[in-house]
Design a protein around this motif. Structure first.
Motif, mmCIF file in Angstrom:
data_model
loop_
_atom_site.group_PDB
_atom_site.id
_atom_site.type_symbol
_atom_site.label_atom_id
_atom_site.label_comp_id
_atom_site.label_asym_id
_atom_site.label_seq_id
_atom_site.Cartn_x
_atom_site.Cartn_y
_atom_site.Cartn_z
ATOM 1 N N VAL A 72 13.386 6.346 -10.926
ATOM 2 C CA VAL A 72 12.846 4.857 -11.050
ATOM 3 C C VAL A 72 12.807 4.211 -10.264
ATOM 4 N N GLN A 73 13.226 4.300 -9.236
ATOM 5 C CA GLN A 73 13.449 3.412 -7.903
ATOM 6 C C GLN A 73 13.864 1.922 -8.142
ATOM 7 N N ASP A 74 13.014 1.343 -8.606
ATOM 8 C CA ASP A 74 12.941 -0.358 -8.631
ATOM 9 C C ASP A 74 12.221 -0.856 -9.800
ATOM 10 N N TYR A 75 13.179 -2.009 -10.404
ATOM 11 C CA TYR A 75 11.835 -2.501 -11.855
ATOM 12 C C TYR A 75 11.974 -3.847 -11.106
ATOM 13 N N SER A 76 11.533 -3.941 -10.316
ATOM 14 C CA SER A 76 10.428 -5.740 -9.703
ATOM 15 C C SER A 76 9.188 -5.596 -9.400
ATOM 16 N N PRO A 77 8.939 -5.829 -11.110
ATOM 17 C CA PRO A 77 6.668 -5.736 -10.190
ATOM 18 C C PRO A 77 6.848 -6.265 -8.707
ATOM 19 N N THR A 78 7.159 -6.269 -8.174
ATOM 20 C CA THR A 78 6.711 -7.034 -7.097
ATOM 21 C C THR A 78 7.436 -5.705 -5.969
ATOM 22 N N VAL A 79 8.271 -5.447 -6.126
ATOM 23 C CA VAL A 79 8.378 -4.111 -5.874
ATOM 24 C C VAL A 79 7.582 -2.611 -5.650
ATOM 25 N N GLN A 80 7.478 -2.777 -7.488
ATOM 26 C CA GLN A 80 6.558 -1.606 -7.993
ATOM 27 C C GLN A 80 5.163 -1.333 -7.203
ATOM 28 N N ASN A 81 4.709 -3.387 -7.118
ATOM 29 C CA ASN A 81 3.324 -2.806 -6.407
ATOM 30 C C ASN A 81 3.347 -2.559 -5.087
ATOM 31 N N ALA A 82 4.347 -2.843 -4.396
ATOM 32 C CA ALA A 82 4.693 -2.171 -3.030
ATOM 33 C C ALA A 82 4.640 -1.256 -2.414
ATOM 34 N N ILE A 83 4.989 -0.677 -3.797
ATOM 35 C CA ILE A 83 5.450 1.070 -3.502
ATOM 36 C C ILE A 83 4.730 2.096 -4.213
ATOM 37 N N HIS A 84 3.411 1.685 -4.904
ATOM 38 C CA HIS A 84 2.249 1.621 -5.603
ATOM 39 C C HIS A 84 3.063 2.591 -6.843
ATOM 40 N N ARG A 85 4.332 2.142 -7.417
ATOM 41 C CA ARG A 85 4.469 2.970 -8.560
ATOM 42 C C ARG A 85 5.253 2.210 -9.906
ATOM 43 N N VAL A 86 4.547 1.999 -10.504
ATOM 44 C CA VAL A 86 4.246 0.344 -11.905
ATOM 45 C C VAL A 86 4.334 1.581 -12.510
ATOM 46 N N GLN A 87 5.813 0.983 -13.043
ATOM 47 C CA GLN A 87 6.315 1.991 -15.181
ATOM 48 C C GLN A 87 7.656 0.618 -15.377
#
Length: 454
Positions: free
Chosen positions: A171-186
Motif C-alpha cells: 500500500v505504502q501511502d494513500y496521499s496522491p502527492t506521495v504516490q506521484n513522488a514514489i511512482h506508485r499510484v493506486q
C-alpha cells in the motif's frame, strides 16, 4: 520521544535480516561446495522434523517504484515469464538432485519484483513444478506479495487452490502527492477490492505494507493511510521505515530531492504517531516494524516465543533450511548463506551450463552462530541471555560496557546474564543489536552502507 535520543541514536545501521550482515560476508572463505556442505548438513538434521522453506524471487515489474530497494527488471514484455519460470524450475531440480531425500516443504514465499506480474496460469505452472519434487507438510505456510493494481481475482483463487493462505499487498501511502513522488499510484478502492476478494476466497492472513518517511509525506498522510487501512481490517501490517539509500540504488531513488524526505525527529514523529494510531485500532506491536491483530498467526508466534526472522523478514515458521530460487535470491542453511547471480542474463547462463547460479555467500563461524542467536532473540523477542555456555562469548563484557549508556537512557535493562529491551527502547532495537555485532565493532564501514536507524 525525546528529540535528544533521536539525535543521539540516529546513525546508519543494519536491519538484521541476517547475521553477519551482507557487507560483512567473507567471500574469501566461501565456496559453492562449502555452501552445499552446510545445506546438506542442515537438511539431514531437520528435513523430517522442521521441513524446509523456499523463497522464490520473481523480479519483473511493469514500472519502477522509486522507494524500492529490491532487485528488479522493469519491462512490459510478458513473454519473459515463460523462460524465467523454466529457469527457476531447473534451479530447483538441480537442488533436488543433490538432496538425499524428497524435501518436506513447510514454507513458500513468492517475492519480487512483482509476483503478480506473472499470469495466474504461469504461477500455477511454477508451483506445480516445485511441488512435484517435494512433500508438503500439513501445517505449511504459503504466501505471496501482491500489487493491488495487477492482482486479479484469478491470481488469488489459483494460488489459494494451490495452498496459499497469506497475501501481503503493498500500500505504502494513500496521499496522491506521495504516490506521484514514489511512482506508485493506486487508489484506496483498488486496495479495498483485492482485500475483499482475498477475504471472500478464504485467505486467513491478509497483510498491508505501509511506509513512513516517504518524500513529501506528512503526519496527516500517515494518519489518513492508517485510518483507511483500519477500515479494511487487514490481519497484519508492516509499518516500514523508508530507507533512503540513493548511493546504493542509484537513480531509482532520485525522483525527488533529498530535502523532500522527512528526517530525524520529523520522521520519528511519523512513526510514533502512526504506532499510537495502530495500537488504538487494536493492532499489537510484533518485533520491529510489524503489527498484528490477536487473531493472526504472527501475533500467536510472538506470544509463544516462536517468531523467527530471516531474509523473508519475520516468519511464523522456523526452518534451518531456506533455499533461495531465482535471480539475486538468498538461501540460508543456518550455517551458511548463498546469494544467486544478480544479473538476469548471467543467472540464465549459469543454469544453461547446469550450474547452480551462486554468486557469493558466507560460511558462519562458531562465533557468528552465537551472535546470530543473540540478534535473533533481540529482534524477535526483545530480550536475550548468556547464562548458558552455548550463548556466552568472550566479548560480552565489552558489549555490556557499550550498553551501559543505553541502560542509562532507559532503553534496556541489564542483568548479570541477561538483557531486556524496554518499551522505550523498542524503537532503537537496531542500535541495541549493533552493540552485539562484532563484525561491525571490529571494522566500522568507511563509507555509508546502511540506512539510518531512525
Amino acid at each position: 520521544m525525546a528529540t535528544s535520543l533521536i539525535q543521539k541514536y540516529n546513525v546508519p545501521g543494519p536491519r538484521y535480516t541476517s547475521y553477519p550482515t551482507v557487507p560483512y560476508w567473507n567471500d574469501a572463505t566461501f565456496s559453492t561446495e562449502g555452501w552445499l556442505h552446510t545445506l546438506l548438513h542442515a537438511f539431514h538434521e531437520t528435513n523430517a522434523t522442521q521441513g524446509i522453506s523456499l523463497y522464490i524471487h520473481l523480479p519483473f515489474c511493469e514500472s519502477l517504484c522509486t522507494f524500492c530497494g529490491c532487485h528488479k527488471r522493469i519491462t512490459k514484455r510478458h513473454e519473459v515469464e515463460h523462460p524465467y519460470i523454466e529457469a527457476v524450475l531447473k534451479e530447483w531440480n538441480l537442488y533436488c538432485e543433490l538432496l538425499p531425500k524428497k524435501p518436506h516443504i513447510r514454507e513458500i514465499h513468492l517475492g519480487g519484483g512483482t509476483p503478480t506480474f506473472f499470469s495466474a496460469e504461469n504461477l500455477k505452472r511454477l508451483i506445480h513444478g516445485i511441488l512435484k519434487e517435494a512433500h508438503v507438510v500439513p501445517e505449511h505456510e504459503f504466501s505471496f506479495e501482491g500489487h493491488p493494481n495487477n492482482t486479479t481475482r484469478e491470481h488469488l483463487q489459483v494460488l489459494y487452490d494451490l495452498g496459499f493462505r497469506r497475501v501481503s499487498f503493498g500500500v505504502q501511502d494513500y496521499s496522491p502527492t506521495v504516490q506521484n513522488a514514489i511512482h506508485r499510484v493506486q487508489s484506496f478502492h483498488q486496495v479495498a477490492k483485492v482485500t475483499f476478494w482475498a477475504r471472500e476466497i478464504g485467505y486467513t492472513s491478509i497483510g498491508h505494507d505501509i511506509i513512513f518517511g516517504l518524500p513529501f509525506q506528512t503526519l496527516a498522510d500517515v494518519e489518513d493511510t492508517i485510518d483507511k487501512t483500519k477500515s479494511l481490517l487487514p490481519d497484519r501490517l508492516a509499518f516500514y521505515s523508508y530507507a533512503h539509500v540513493p548511493w546504493i540504488k542509484g537513480n531509482g531513488q532520485r525522483g525527488f530531492q533529498d530535502q523532500d524526505v522527512p528526517r530525524d525527529e520529523v520522521k520519528r514523529q511519523l512513526y510514533e504517531e502512526g504506532k499510537k494510531r495502530l495500537l488504538a485500532h487494536h493492532y499489537h506491536e510484533i518485533g520491529m516494524d510489524h503489527f498484528a491483530r490477536t487473531t493472526d498467526s504472527m501475533y500467536h508466534a510472538f506470544e509463544n516465543g516462536t517468531l523467527h526472522r530471516n531474509f523473508m523478514g519475520y516468519t511464523v515458521t522456523q526452518t534451518k533450511v531456506m533455499i533461495g530460487l531465482g535471480v539475486s535470491s538468498i538461501g540460508d542453511s543456518w550455517y551458511g548463506f548463498a546469494q544467486n547471480e544478480k544479473v538476469l542474463e548471467t543467472y540464465y547462463a549459469r543454469l544453461e551450463a547446469n550450474e547452480l547460479p551462486v554468486l557469493r555467500g558466507h560460511l558462519l563461524t562458531e562465533e557468528d552462530l552465537i551472535i546470530r542467536r543473540h540478534i535473533l532473540n533481540l529482534m524477535c523477542h526483545f530480550e536475550t541471555q548468556w547464562e548458558t555456555e552455548d550463548l556466552y562469548f568472550k566479548e560480552i563484557p565489552k558489549v555490556l560496557a557499550q550498553l551501559q549508556e543505553m541502560e542509562h537512557d532507559g532503553l534496556v535493562i541489564l542483568g548479570l546474564d541477561h538483557l531486556v529491551v524496554t518499551e522505550k527502547g523498542k524503537p532503537f532495537i537496531r542500535n541495541i543489536c549493533m552493540a552485539f555485532d562484532l563484525h561491525l565493532q571490529r571494522s566500522a564501514p568507511q563509507t555509508q552502507l546502511f540506512s539510518m536507524t531512525v
